[in-house]
Scaffold this motif. Structure first.
Motif, PDB file in Angstrom:
ATOM      1  N   ALA A   1      -4.495 -44.474 122.833  1.00  0.00           N
ATOM      2  CA  ALA A   1      -3.805 -43.205 122.571  1.00  0.00           C
ATOM      3  C   ALA A   1      -4.474 -42.057 123.316  1.00  0.00           C
ATOM      4  O   ALA A   1      -3.791 -41.147 123.822  1.00  0.00           O
ATOM      5  N   GLN A   2      -5.799 -42.085 123.422  1.00  0.00           N
ATOM      6  CA  GLN A   2      -6.488 -41.028 124.167  1.00  0.00           C
ATOM      7  C   GLN A   2      -6.155 -41.081 125.651  1.00  0.00           C
ATOM      8  O   GLN A   2      -5.960 -40.047 126.298  1.00  0.00           O
ATOM      9  N   MET A   3      -6.104 -42.288 126.208  1.00  0.00           N
ATOM     10  CA  MET A   3      -5.699 -42.418 127.610  1.00  0.00           C
ATOM     11  C   MET A   3      -4.285 -41.877 127.804  1.00  0.00           C
ATOM     12  O   MET A   3      -3.989 -41.213 128.802  1.00  0.00           O
ATOM     13  N   LYS A   4      -3.431 -42.139 126.837  1.00  0.00           N
ATOM     14  CA  LYS A   4      -2.057 -41.622 126.891  1.00  0.00           C
ATOM     15  C   LYS A   4      -2.057 -40.098 126.897  1.00  0.00           C
ATOM     16  O   LYS A   4      -1.349 -39.462 127.696  1.00  0.00           O
ATOM     17  N   THR A   5      -2.842 -39.481 126.017  1.00  0.00           N
ATOM     18  CA  THR A   5      -2.857 -38.016 125.950  1.00  0.00           C
ATOM     19  C   THR A   5      -3.522 -37.399 127.175  1.00  0.00           C
ATOM     20  O   THR A   5      -3.279 -36.227 127.485  1.00  0.00           O
ATOM     21  N   LEU A   6      -4.348 -38.180 127.886  1.00  0.00           N
ATOM     22  CA  LEU A   6      -4.949 -37.700 129.133  1.00  0.00           C
ATOM     23  C   LEU A   6      -3.992 -37.813 130.312  1.00  0.00           C
ATOM     24  O   LEU A   6      -4.308 -37.356 131.412  1.00  0.00           O
ATOM     25  N   GLY A   7      -2.846 -38.449 130.088  1.00  0.00           N
ATOM     26  CA  GLY A   7      -1.846 -38.560 131.149  1.00  0.00           C
ATOM     27  C   GLY A   7      -1.960 -39.808 131.996  1.00  0.00           C
ATOM     28  O   GLY A   7      -1.265 -39.925 133.017  1.00  0.00           O
ATOM     29  N   VAL A   8      -2.833 -40.760 131.607  1.00  0.00           N
ATOM     30  CA  VAL A   8      -2.950 -42.011 132.357  1.00  0.00           C
ATOM     31  C   VAL A   8      -1.647 -42.801 132.208  1.00  0.00           C
ATOM     32  O   VAL A   8      -1.172 -43.022 131.099  1.00  0.00           O
ATOM     33  N   ARG A   9      -1.087 -43.244 133.333  1.00  0.00           N
ATOM     34  CA  ARG A   9       0.237 -43.865 133.324  1.00  0.00           C
ATOM     35  C   ARG A   9       0.201 -45.390 133.267  1.00  0.00           C
ATOM     36  O   ARG A   9       1.240 -46.009 133.039  1.00  0.00           O
ATOM     37  N   HIS A  10      -0.950 -45.978 133.516  1.00  0.00           N
ATOM     38  CA  HIS A  10      -1.041 -47.440 133.565  1.00  0.00           C
ATOM     39  C   HIS A  10      -2.134 -47.901 132.607  1.00  0.00           C
ATOM     40  O   HIS A  10      -3.316 -47.914 132.955  1.00  0.00           O
TER      41      HIS A  10
END
Length: 345
Positions: free
Chosen positions: A178-187
């Motif tokens: 979820a943190q990677m998602k909120t950082l904008g990581v797409r993959h």
């Protein structure tokens, strides 16, 4: 006034005891416990007492409402005013004490698996009255993942185009996703052997999943990254086999963060030439958290709510205080995600 405390009295044996609630001094608070997550560290203690804490009142990821305050208690760690009725969470104290991991009878009511908690002097307290109970229960595991992400940022700059593997999608791995998602990581690739957890990983940000029971997980990750391998791996399994495999997911000049080993689970293997030197792999480890991570965790969880990510889905099973043995068994079975105690009194 009497209260109830879940006491680990022997390996795999928790007893609920009715005891007088201690009187607080001018530097303490009394909190009515509302809920607490069951952590992997609790389970390790439950299974084998590796820290020699028995008898111990477990529970370090809890939250509750202030019902009494000493006259010297004014503010939380960030400077926010505290008053009776406020909802709080509490990180490790500045003297090193960790609630729920202090052995001996003198520390009963110093663990969140109780219906009342005494908050000692030197405690790192946060006023989170604006957050609902289920999100407050998740702040402690979110602080673990926030610390892991912060350590990882020291060796790698995450970009929208980065490919990130999260191996092990228990509560911590799911928080990292979820943190990677909120950082904008797409993959974001979730790797695990639990199909239901992989489905949950998709709901909170994973763009692809790999079930290790379906075959060669390394080949699957390479296929998902156009044969190159991932830029970064969070290794969250606590498994030596998983720790040995994580290196193989990476492309050259990638990074890896080992998050999963909070107790000694044995030694893992790697090849210094092929896994580290030749690809110039960057490596970091993450251990628990610092107070700043709790601040970051509360902001992260607020952000997920604003973005429509329902992190409360991680809470799959809820137990009352007198069923803590059943809660531990459920955690050990691997059939839930975040196992939680909620005070029903």
């Amino acid at each position: 006034m009497d209260g109830k405390v879940a006491v680990l009295t022997g390996t795999k044996k928790i007893e609920v005891r009715k005891l007088p609630v201690p009187e607080i001094n001018d530097d303490e608070m009394l909190v009515k416990v509302e809920g607490c997550g069951v952590c992997g560290t609790d389970v390790f203690e439950y299974k084998s007492d590796p820290f020699n804490y028995i008898p111990v009142n477990l529970g370090h990821g809890g939250t509750g409402e202030i019902v009494k305050m000493g006259k010297n208690v004014k503010n939380d760690w960030t400077g926010k005013t505290l008053k009776i009725g406020d909802k709080i969470v509490c990180g490790p104290a500045t003297n090193g004490d960790i609630y729920g991991l202090m052995g001996g009878e003198k520390h009963y009511f110093n663990g969140w698996l109780a219906n009342y908690m005494v908050i000692n002097p030197n405690s790192v307290v946060f006023n989170v009255s604006d957050m609902p109970l289920d999100l407050r229960i998740l702040i402690e595991p979110a602080a673990v993942s926030c610390h892991a992400v912060a350590k990882s940022k020291e060796i790698y700059t995450f970009k929208h185009s980065s490919s990130v593997v999260v191996q092990g999608v228990g509560p911590i791995g799911l928080m990292v996703i979820a943190q990677m998602k909120t950082l904008g990581v797409r993959h974001i690739i979730a790797v695990d052997g639990n199909a239901s957890r992989l489905e949950l990983a998709k709901k909170i940000g994973a763009t692809a999943t790999v079930n290790i029971d379906d075959g060669d997980s390394v080949a699957a990750v390479k296929e998902l990254t156009n044969g190159k391998g991932a830029n970064f791996v969070f290794q969250c399994t606590g498994s030596t086999k998983g720790a040995s495999t994580a290196w193989k997911f990476l492309t050259d000049h990638g990074g890896i963060c080992e998050v999963g080993f909070f107790v000694d689970n044995g030694e893992a293997t790697y090849n210094p030439h092929f896994d580290v030197c030749m690809p110039e792999t960057k490596i970091t480890g993450s251990w628990a958290y610092v107070p700043e991570d709790w601040v970051e965790a509360t902001e992260f969880l607020r952000e997920t709510k604003d973005e429509g990510l329902d992190m409360t889905q991680l809470i799959t099973n809820v137990y009352p205080l007198d069923q803590m043995n059943e809660a531990m068994a459920k955690n050990m079975s691997g059939t839930g995600v975040k196992i939680v105690y909620k005070n029903n009194q």
